[in-house]
Design a protein around this motif. Structure first.
Motif, PDB file in Angstrom:
ATOM      1  N   ILE A   1       6.421  -0.312   6.472  1.00 45.00           N
ATOM      2  CA  ILE A   1       5.846  -0.863   5.248  1.00 45.00           C
ATOM      3  C   ILE A   1       4.414  -1.327   5.517  1.00 45.00           C
ATOM      4  CG2 ILE A   1       6.093  -2.648   3.472  1.00 45.00           C
ATOM      5  CD1 ILE A   1       9.146  -2.690   4.292  1.00 45.00           C
ATOM      6  N   CYS A   2       3.453  -0.761   4.798  1.00 47.16           N
ATOM      7  CA  CYS A   2       2.035  -1.112   4.961  1.00 47.16           C
ATOM      8  C   CYS A   2       1.586  -1.947   3.766  1.00 47.16           C
ATOM      9  CB  CYS A   2       1.187   0.148   5.072  1.00 47.16           C
ATOM     10  SG  CYS A   2       1.589   1.157   6.508  1.00 47.16           S
ATOM     11  N   ILE A   3       1.023  -3.111   4.048  1.00 49.49           N
ATOM     12  CA  ILE A   3       0.602  -4.049   3.005  1.00 49.49           C
ATOM     13  C   ILE A   3      -0.868  -4.393   3.195  1.00 49.49           C
ATOM     14  CG2 ILE A   3       0.940  -6.378   2.074  1.00 49.49           C
ATOM     15  CD1 ILE A   3       3.919  -6.075   2.935  1.00 49.49           C
ATOM     16  N   ASP A   4      -1.677  -4.126   2.165  1.00 48.07           N
ATOM     17  CA  ASP A   4      -3.102  -4.469   2.201  1.00 48.07           C
ATOM     18  C   ASP A   4      -3.283  -5.957   1.959  1.00 48.07           C
ATOM     19  OD1 ASP A   4      -4.350  -1.982   2.683  1.00 48.07           O
ATOM     20  OD2 ASP A   4      -4.111  -1.389   0.582  1.00 48.07           O
ATOM     21  N   LYS A   5      -4.239  -6.556   2.673  1.00 48.22           N
ATOM     22  CA  LYS A   5      -4.597  -7.966   2.406  1.00 48.22           C
ATOM     23  C   LYS A   5      -5.733  -7.955   1.379  1.00 48.22           C
ATOM     24  CE  LYS A   5      -4.570 -12.488   3.356  1.00 48.22           C
ATOM     25  NZ  LYS A   5      -4.687 -13.024   4.714  1.00 48.22           N
ATOM     26  N   MET A   6      -5.435  -8.386   0.173  1.00 43.12           N
ATOM     27  CA  MET A   6      -6.376  -8.302  -0.944  1.00 43.12           C
ATOM     28  C   MET A   6      -7.210  -9.566  -1.125  1.00 43.12           C
ATOM     29  SD  MET A   6      -5.576  -5.253  -1.798  1.00 43.12           S
ATOM     30  CE  MET A   6      -6.443  -4.999  -3.350  1.00 43.12           C
ATOM     31  N   LYS A   7      -6.610 -10.714  -0.791  1.00 52.16           N
ATOM     32  CA  LYS A   7      -7.331 -11.986  -0.963  1.00 52.16           C
ATOM     33  C   LYS A   7      -6.786 -13.006   0.039  1.00 52.16           C
ATOM     34  CE  LYS A   7      -4.174 -13.461  -4.641  1.00 52.16           C
ATOM     35  NZ  LYS A   7      -4.028 -13.887  -6.030  1.00 52.16           N
ATOM     36  N   SER A   8      -7.526 -14.077   0.228  1.00 50.30           N
ATOM     37  CA  SER A   8      -7.135 -15.087   1.214  1.00 50.30           C
ATOM     38  C   SER A   8      -5.787 -15.709   0.887  1.00 50.30           C
ATOM     39  CB  SER A   8      -8.190 -16.196   1.301  1.00 50.30           C
ATOM     40  OG  SER A   8      -9.350 -15.708   1.928  1.00 50.30           O
ATOM     41  N   THR A   9      -5.026 -16.009   1.927  1.00 49.35           N
ATOM     42  CA  THR A   9      -3.740 -16.688   1.784  1.00 49.35           C
ATOM     43  C   THR A   9      -3.978 -18.161   1.468  1.00 49.35           C
ATOM     44  OG1 THR A   9      -2.740 -15.185   3.399  1.00 49.35           O
ATOM     45  CG2 THR A   9      -1.590 -17.263   2.990  1.00 49.35           C
ATOM     46  N   PRO A  10      -3.295 -18.731   0.471  1.00 51.73           N
ATOM     47  CA  PRO A  10      -3.433 -20.170   0.200  1.00 51.73           C
ATOM     48  C   PRO A  10      -3.198 -21.011   1.466  1.00 51.73           C
ATOM     49  CG  PRO A  10      -2.144 -19.116  -1.534  1.00 51.73           C
ATOM     50  CD  PRO A  10      -2.357 -18.079  -0.462  1.00 51.73           C
TER      51      PRO A  10
ATOM     52  N   LYS B   1       0.830  -1.201   0.000  1.00 53.19           N
ATOM     53  CA  LYS B   1       0.000   0.000   0.000  1.00 53.19           C
ATOM     54  C   LYS B   1       0.871   1.260   0.000  1.00 53.19           C
ATOM     55  CE  LYS B   1      -3.596   2.264   2.791  1.00 53.19           C
ATOM     56  NZ  LYS B   1      -4.408   2.155   4.021  1.00 53.19           N
ATOM     57  N   LYS B   2       1.809   1.310   0.952  1.00 48.81           N
ATOM     58  CA  LYS B   2       2.620   2.520   1.113  1.00 48.81           C
ATOM     59  C   LYS B   2       3.851   2.183   1.956  1.00 48.81           C
ATOM     60  CE  LYS B   2       2.596   7.222   0.864  1.00 48.81           C
ATOM     61  NZ  LYS B   2       2.299   8.115  -0.229  1.00 48.81           N
ATOM     62  N   THR B   3       4.940   2.867   1.679  1.00 54.15           N
ATOM     63  CA  THR B   3       6.155   2.754   2.482  1.00 54.15           C
ATOM     64  C   THR B   3       6.516   4.132   3.021  1.00 54.15           C
ATOM     65  OG1 THR B   3       6.941   0.910   1.121  1.00 54.15           O
ATOM     66  CG2 THR B   3       8.570   2.031   2.458  1.00 54.15           C
TER      67      THR B   3
END
Length: 238
Positions: free
Chosen positions: A213-222, A196-198
């Motif tokens: 470091i910001c990371i969006d969760k977009m879909k389920s993790t396998p 998303k943004k650093t």
């Protein structure tokens, strides 16, 4: 950074601490130093350094993300409680879950929470790899935090499985954060995340660099992730 400088520095960022909250930080420092004589919690014990490099550094994530609307936070590998306990002191509404692989540290954190009279904090003695497979916790947290636990490609596998869809994974790294992020692109994508943004931050007084470091969760993790304990570190997704 003494206590008054800490208070003023947070006020400049819009975080106003009450007398009780400042007292909680004092108790935190005293308890940390006392227990550090019995077990290795931190190499930093000087009061002004603890306020700067642990307390201020932990709360700095709130300069870039407002925690007002978040509730359930998981801190992976919190060690002596950083960053989640300083955040809990500043934002008492947060429901904090801490996972750490060392039972002694969990003992310290349970004692600390009692001394600070914190409510809605839970501590789990577990490896992040097995905790992330637990159906009770997998993909349930609004935010998963980690501060200086492992390199980004490894950390993503430990943390993203715990983030709910639409939630956020925040990694608090040192100056090498952006470099690590480049090597972690595949892992983040495979695990269902998107950067998303650093943010870059320089600590006051001594000037060392931090990367948030910001990371969006977009879909389920396998389902196969996280892999068995130790595997992500030995064989990261790269």
């Amino acid at each position: 950074m003494n206590r008054e400088q800490f208070k003023r520095a947070l006020e400049e960022k819009g975080i106003v601490l009450t007398k009780r909250q400042l007292e909680q930080f004092s108790i935190y420092y005293q308890t940390l130093v006392e227990w550090n004589e019995k077990m290795n919690l931190t190499a930093i014990t000087d009061k002004e350094e603890v306020y700067l490099k642990h307390f201020y550094d932990s709360v700095s994530v709130a300069f870039y993300h407002e925690f007002k609307n978040d509730k359930h936070i998981c801190d992976v590998g919190a060690g002596a409680g950083f960053p989640s306990i300083p955040l809990k002191i500043c934002f008492p509404h947060l429901d904090i879950t801490i996972v750490d692989s060392l039972k002694k540290r969990i003992g310290f954190l349970e004692h600390l929470a009692e001394k600070l009279q914190l409510e809605n904090v839970s501590f789990y003695h577990d490896r992040a790899e097995t905790f992330g497979k637990n159906k009770q916790f997998r993909e349930t947290f609004d935010i998963v935090l980690a501060r200086a636990v492992a390199r980004m490609s490894v950390l993503s596998e430990l943390c993203l499985p715990l983030v709910k869809n639409g939630g956020l994974f925040i990694a608090m790294k040192g100056a090498q954060g952006k470099e690590e992020l480049l090597k972690a692109q595949k892992a983040i994508r495979v695990l269902g995340g998107k950067v998303k943004k650093t943010y870059l931050l320089t600590l006051p007084k001594e000037g060392s660099e931090r990367t948030i470091i910001c990371i969006d969760k977009m879909k389920s993790t396998p389902k196969k992730y996280p892999r068995k304990p130790g595997t992500p570190n030995r064989s990261p997704i790269e």
